[in-house]
Design a protein around this motif. Structure first.
Motif, mmCIF file in Angstrom:
data_model
loop_
_atom_site.group_PDB
_atom_site.id
_atom_site.type_symbol
_atom_site.label_atom_id
_atom_site.label_comp_id
_atom_site.label_asym_id
_atom_site.label_seq_id
_atom_site.Cartn_x
_atom_site.Cartn_y
_atom_site.Cartn_z
ATOM 1 N N TYR A 106 -8.821 3.925 -17.236
ATOM 2 C CA TYR A 106 -7.554 4.632 -17.046
ATOM 3 C C TYR A 106 -7.505 5.943 -17.833
ATOM 4 C CZ TYR A 106 -6.200 2.865 -21.673
ATOM 5 O OH TYR A 106 -6.148 2.594 -23.012
ATOM 6 N N TYR A 108 -0.027 3.094 -12.146
ATOM 7 C CA TYR A 108 0.259 4.137 -11.169
ATOM 8 C C TYR A 108 1.096 5.213 -11.848
ATOM 9 C CZ TYR A 108 -1.301 0.905 -7.529
ATOM 10 O OH TYR A 108 -2.044 0.058 -6.757
ATOM 11 N N GLN A 109 0.829 6.458 -11.526
ATOM 12 C CA GLN A 109 1.548 7.566 -12.145
ATOM 13 C C GLN A 109 3.053 7.438 -11.889
ATOM 14 O OE1 GLN A 109 0.094 11.398 -10.971
ATOM 15 N NE2 GLN A 109 1.320 12.511 -12.470
ATOM 16 N N GLN A 128 -6.735 4.758 -7.933
ATOM 17 C CA GLN A 128 -7.289 4.961 -6.592
ATOM 18 C C GLN A 128 -8.753 5.390 -6.667
ATOM 19 O OE1 GLN A 128 -4.383 6.222 -7.655
ATOM 20 N NE2 GLN A 128 -2.770 5.570 -6.228
ATOM 21 N N ASN A 130 -7.763 7.821 -12.117
ATOM 22 C CA ASN A 130 -6.606 7.051 -11.677
ATOM 23 C C ASN A 130 -7.093 5.802 -10.944
ATOM 24 O OD1 ASN A 130 -7.064 7.710 -8.873
ATOM 25 N ND2 ASN A 130 -6.052 9.678 -9.206
#
Length: 201
Positions: free
Chosen positions: A173, A146-147, A179, A177
């Motif tokens: 990746y 996750y960012q 999601q 992302n």
């Protein structure tokens, strides 16, 4: 005098049992189909065959870590993915042994009744919660799931954990992302839908 000898004998027995219990608990983390190794072993193996590294950061007192060991890591799909695509590492976040990596020595830091290992703190960006998982690429750089986060925290069931492994193993990746990836991810845990067999009318 007899009391003193009896007490000493009792103390020795209790110490021996405690040591065996601690050793058995530590070995439990390494049981199962996943070919776990230490961080140092993974780094050494990377010298001859580069792979991504998956790191399970745990503690002996973490209940959800034990549930991961019991329910998630032994899952055939999870074990296969870890063994074939990563060097799977178990890292005790409270281990007292030093770890030397790229000229730096990471040590155990006593704190309160316990403490923490500097390598675990570095990998988790000082967010010391367990279980926690870190992915490193072939050059030992952290792969953020996750960012803004360096790790993937919390217990995950096999069907929840699998997409994260394929996201990293397949290099998705690098272009999407998590999601976005989850929208196209195909789960091996989803039962296939078969068309109903038409009956005779």
């Amino acid at each position: 005098m007899r009391f003193t000898k009896s007490f000493f004998f009792f103390f020795c027995i209790v110490s021996l049992v405690s040591q065996n219990t601690i050793q058995a608990q530590s070995e439990d983390h390494l049981a199962g189909p996943v070919k776990w190794m230490s961080f140092e072993q993974a780094v050494e193996k990377s010298k001859t065959e580069k792979r991504k590294i998956f790191i399970d950061v745990y503690t002996d007192w973490c209940g959800w870590c034990k549930v991961m060991d019991k329910n998630t890591f032994p899952d055939p799909e999870i074990a296969k993915m870890l063994n074939e695509n990563f060097y799977p590492v178990k890292l005790d976040a409270e281990q007292t042994a030093d770890v030397v990596f790229r000229g730096n020595t990471f040590k155990f830091i006593p704190q309160g009744n316990r403490g923490y290992h500097q390598l675990a703190a570095a990998l988790l960006n000082n967010q010391l919660s367990y279980p926690n998982f870190v992915f490193l690429d072939e050059e030992f750089r952290i792969i953020p799931i996750y960012q803004g986060y360096s790790s993937l925290p919390g217990y995950k069931k096999p069907e929840e954990f699998h997409p994260f492994l394929t996201f990293v193993a397949g290099n998705f990746y690098q272009k999407a992302n998590i999601q976005e990836y989850q929208k196209v991810y195909k789960s091996p845990y989803t039962p296939s839908v078969t068309a109903p067999v038409a009956g005779n009318n």
